[in-house]
Design a protein around this motif. Sequence first.
Motif, PDB file in Angstrom:
ATOM      1  N   VAL A  96       0.866  -1.167   0.000  1.00 11.45           N
ATOM      2  CA  VAL A  96       0.000   0.000   0.000  1.00 11.45           C
ATOM      3  C   VAL A  96       0.906   1.222   0.000  1.00 11.45           C
ATOM      4  O   VAL A  96       1.752   1.382   0.892  1.00 11.45           O
ATOM      5  N   THR A 110       1.296   5.142   0.492  1.00 12.06           N
ATOM      6  CA  THR A 110       0.588   6.114   1.320  1.00 12.06           C
ATOM      7  C   THR A 110       1.251   7.486   1.246  1.00 12.06           C
ATOM      8  O   THR A 110       2.443   7.607   0.954  1.00 12.06           O
ATOM      9  N   HIS A 144      -3.855   9.107   2.997  1.00  6.84           N
ATOM     10  CA  HIS A 144      -4.372   8.536   1.758  1.00  6.84           C
ATOM     11  C   HIS A 144      -3.498   7.366   1.364  1.00  6.84           C
ATOM     12  O   HIS A 144      -2.298   7.348   1.655  1.00  6.84           O
ATOM     13  N   GLY A 145      -4.081   6.381   0.670  1.00 12.13           N
ATOM     14  CA  GLY A 145      -3.306   5.235   0.233  1.00 12.13           C
ATOM     15  C   GLY A 145      -4.026   4.419  -0.816  1.00 12.13           C
ATOM     16  O   GLY A 145      -5.239   4.538  -0.977  1.00 12.13           O
ATOM     17  N   THR A 146      -3.242   3.610  -1.523  1.00  9.05           N
ATOM     18  CA  THR A 146      -3.807   2.704  -2.521  1.00  9.05           C
ATOM     19  C   THR A 146      -2.945   1.453  -2.627  1.00  9.05           C
ATOM     20  O   THR A 146      -1.736   1.504  -2.417  1.00  9.05           O
ATOM     21  N   THR A 147      -3.590   0.339  -2.922  1.00  5.45           N
ATOM     22  CA  THR A 147      -2.888  -0.933  -3.078  1.00  5.45           C
ATOM     23  C   THR A 147      -2.181  -0.981  -4.424  1.00  5.45           C
ATOM     24  O   THR A 147      -2.741  -0.560  -5.440  1.00  5.45           O
ATOM     25  N   PHE A 202      -7.791  -1.093   0.458  1.00  4.10           N
ATOM     26  CA  PHE A 202      -7.054   0.004  -0.156  1.00  4.10           C
ATOM     27  C   PHE A 202      -7.088  -0.060  -1.684  1.00  4.10           C
ATOM     28  O   PHE A 202      -6.680   0.887  -2.348  1.00  4.10           O
ATOM     29  N   LYS A 207     -10.580   5.069   3.414  1.00  2.00           N
ATOM     30  CA  LYS A 207      -9.925   3.767   3.450  1.00  2.00           C
ATOM     31  C   LYS A 207      -9.240   3.532   4.799  1.00  2.00           C
ATOM     32  O   LYS A 207      -8.995   2.402   5.187  1.00  2.00           O
TER      33      LYS A 207
END
Length: 174
Positions: free
Chosen positions: A32, A34, A42-45, A95, A103
């Motif tokens: 992830v 961030t 904020h974050g995303t896979t 995420f 999230k």
Amino acid sequence: MSHRIPNGAARPTALQADFRRMMASVCTPVSVVTTMAGERPHGTTVSAFASLSMAPPMVLVSLDRESELLEMVRRTGVFGLNVLSSTQSGLALAFARKGGASKFADVSWDDDSGIPRLAGSAAFLVSDLADVVDGGDHVVLLGSVRAVEHSERPPLTYHQRTFGTHAALTDNPP
């Protein structure tokens, strides 16, 4: 040649479909990415990251050019990489969806060098954004690593569209 399907999205070409299936056969770590936007995490896979250089330490991370996180990383100039542990497949899924800071609802995290660090991750690093390189429907972030920590937790992996983890072979040569 691609064709249009009723909802307006392009139908994948045969090559794209074959490429997707081939890439599913490659085992990748799940992480992830961030950053902070003001006081909000904020974050995303992602499954596309790699070591780029040892001297100086650098990593590369691929983000969809439509990613909400991409603009935030460009603005802040810094990002974290949380390598998920084998017990965190739920975080990987959470995420991966759209939703910005929501999230992080019910997710244990700390501020580490100004970057969200997810509790229980197998490894974590903080990178300053060194460059952004176009790559089709994604961009590649080049990061200069400024902090790194790791644990003995086994990593979460993704292979054939399922989560798993690494296991050492018992017949490894010495």
